[in-house]
Write an enzyme that holds these catalytic residues in place. Structure first.
Site, mmCIF file in Angstrom:
data_model
loop_
_atom_site.group_PDB
_atom_site.id
_atom_site.type_symbol
_atom_site.label_atom_id
_atom_site.label_comp_id
_atom_site.label_asym_id
_atom_site.label_seq_id
_atom_site.Cartn_x
_atom_site.Cartn_y
_atom_site.Cartn_z
ATOM 1 C CE LYS A 1 -4.703 0.572 -0.187
ATOM 2 N NZ LYS A 1 -5.480 0.366 -0.463
ATOM 3 C CG ASP B 1 -7.112 3.564 -0.709
ATOM 4 O OD1 ASP B 1 -7.774 2.413 -1.137
ATOM 5 O OD2 ASP B 1 -7.242 3.868 -0.232
#
Ligand code: NDP
Length: 453
Positions: A126, A166
């Site tokens: 991430k 995201d």
């Protein structure tokens, strides 16, 4: 075993101070895994969980950029390369002012288990930045994305690490990031997912997380011989996940009645129709406006602004059968969970990552409602990113029907695996245990096969 959990958590807290979201994500997983450790002492002996908790690599960097007035800004960029036991690191980039190391580590940690559940060969990662795209011009967002990629490009690659979107990183940002990567590397590869359809993207990728969450809810309902038709649903957020959750709910005959953003929420008791959803999509994706405009446009809809003095979110205090939290982490606390249960909600399906705090999760589990945790319920997004990677590698394109069918089958399989695993470990119906254990076993076994990695 109590000691094992408390000792491990004490160590995690001491080694990662102030990373509260990371502690929370680890705690939930560790609690589920006591069941596995009891039966398989070899995992404990090999300290495989301790290894999974520690990122393989953390990259933190400076992102200097200039705004339209010539003023210089310095943001912080991150990429957490958490685990590559079953494939290249894979996970989104988040651009939001709240981004910090702890939030990205929690997201990367969750991603490892989620990606393992998809059945596709993807490790977990991430990244992102504390940059806030709100109110920035396209030129400013372009300059920021280019500056961000100027460092990130040397750490990623189609066989190393494949970022995606995201919060705050949608089709526009993926385009600017990919364009800069291509210039720097002089290569056109599937290094990012969520790309535009004419330059390597997959159909259904934008829809995938929302559609997948609704498919997961349908699968949970099937275990009670029910479906979504005629059910009222509370949905939070108004971004990518929320929009396609609402679209699929409408298609399946449910009635979504709420939508929100960081300024407040809309209650539309008539139901959000396709026409109203198109308005939300234009408002959020094109005009980048505030959700309160919905109430100006459609009669009967009520806007409630965020009230920071409240100890709960009033969005979750309406009569409904289903809830799809699709905005951000910890948006459902213990009080919200109690309100949902009081109002008759018995399906909670997490489109967002870790939207429910531990108190809330425990209330849902105690009440034995159908609770789909994010790492299972929102895995459709990354699964379809995996399908985009496969199409890029083969240099082919599947049709909408093919990708949607694969997405549906993956969500069905994830549901089956979670349900079966929960049952096998003596907690039938507990999808939290099912998801954590099934994801862990796959990654842990791969790590053990690969030696001390
Ligand atoms: P978007 O940026 O498209 O939308 C996020 C939405 O949530 C916006 O409406 C935003 O409001 C709202 N929001 C964000 N932060 C807050 C906050 N702190 N308080 C209140 N509202 C907030 O993001 P996505 O839809 O992509 O992501 C939503 C969630 O789903 C995240 O948890 C993400 O990690 C998760 N997720 C996303 C996947 C994907 O494929 N995109 C895959 C799996 C999970 P505003 O418009 O005011 O900013």
């Amino acid at each position: 075993m109590e000691n094992y959990v408390s000792n491990l958590m004490a160590e995690v807290k001491a080694k990662n101070p102030n990373e509260v979201e990371f502690h929370q994500a680890v705690q939930e997983v560790v609690e589920s895994l006591t069941l596995v450790m009891d039966r398989n002492p070899r995992y404990r002996k090999a300290k495989v969980l301790e290894r999974i908790i520690e990122p393989e690599r953390v990259i933190m960097f400076r992102v200097p950029w200039q705004d339209d007035n010539g003023e210089i800004h310095v943001n912080r960029g991150f990429r957490i390369q958490m685990n590559s036991a079953i494939g290249p690191y894979k996970g989104g980039l988040r651009f939001h002012p709240t981004v910090n190391l702890g939030i990205l580590k929690f997201l990367a940690f969750e991603q490892v288990f989620k990606n393992a559940l998809t059945t596709l060969p993807m490790g977990g990662g991430k990244g992102g930045s504390d940059f806030d795209p709100h109110g920035k011009s396209d030129a400013e967002v372009t300059r920021f994305c280019q500056a961000f990629m100027c460092e990130l490009f040397r750490h990623i690659g189609p066989d190393t690490d494949v970022p995606a979107g995201d919060i705050g990183v949608g089709a526009r940002e993926i385009g600017f990031l990919f364009g800069m990567y291509k210039r720097l590397k002089n290569e056109f590869t599937g290094v990012m997912t969520g790309k535009g359809l004419t330059w390597g993207g997959s159909v259904i990728r934008p829809e995938a997380t929302g559609y997948g969450a609704v498919y997961f809810a349908e699968e949970m309902l099937k275990t009670r011989k029910e479906d979504l038709k005629g059910k009222t649903a509370l949905v939070s957020g108004s971004g990518n996940v929320s929009q396609y959750t609402i679209e699929k709910l409408i298609t399946l005959g449910a009635k979504p009645i709420t939508v929100s953003d960081s300024t407040g929420y809309i209650l539309d008791e008539e139901g959000i129709s396709r026409e109203k959803l198109s308005f939300v999509m234009d408002l959020k994706n094109v005009r980048r406006g505030r959700i309160s405009e919905y109430a100006d446009k459609f009669k009967g809809a009520v806007f409630t602004p965020v009230n920071p003095k409240l100890d709960h979110n009033p969005l979750w205090d309406h009569k409904a059968e289903c809830a799809f939290p699709s905005a951000t982490q910890n948006e459902i606390n213990g009080k919200d969970a109690a309100n949902l249960l009081k109002n008759g909600v018995y399906v909670v399906c997490e489109g967002a990552n870790m939207p429910t705090n531990i108190d809330g999760v425990n209330q849902f589990l105690d009440a034995k409602i159908l609770f789909g945790p994010g790492k299972a319920a929102n895995a459709g997004g990354v699964a379809t990113s995996g399908l985009e990677m496969a199409q890029n590698s083969m240099r082919i394109r599947w049709t909408r029907e093919e990708v949607d069918a694969r997405l549906f089958n993956i969500m069905k399989t994830i549901h089956e695996v979670c349900a079966r695993t929960a049952e096998k470990y003596g907690t039938p119906g507990n999808y939290v245990n099912g998801a954590n254990i099934a994801g862990f076993v796959k990654v842990a076994d791969a790590m053990m096969d690969q030696g001390l990695v």
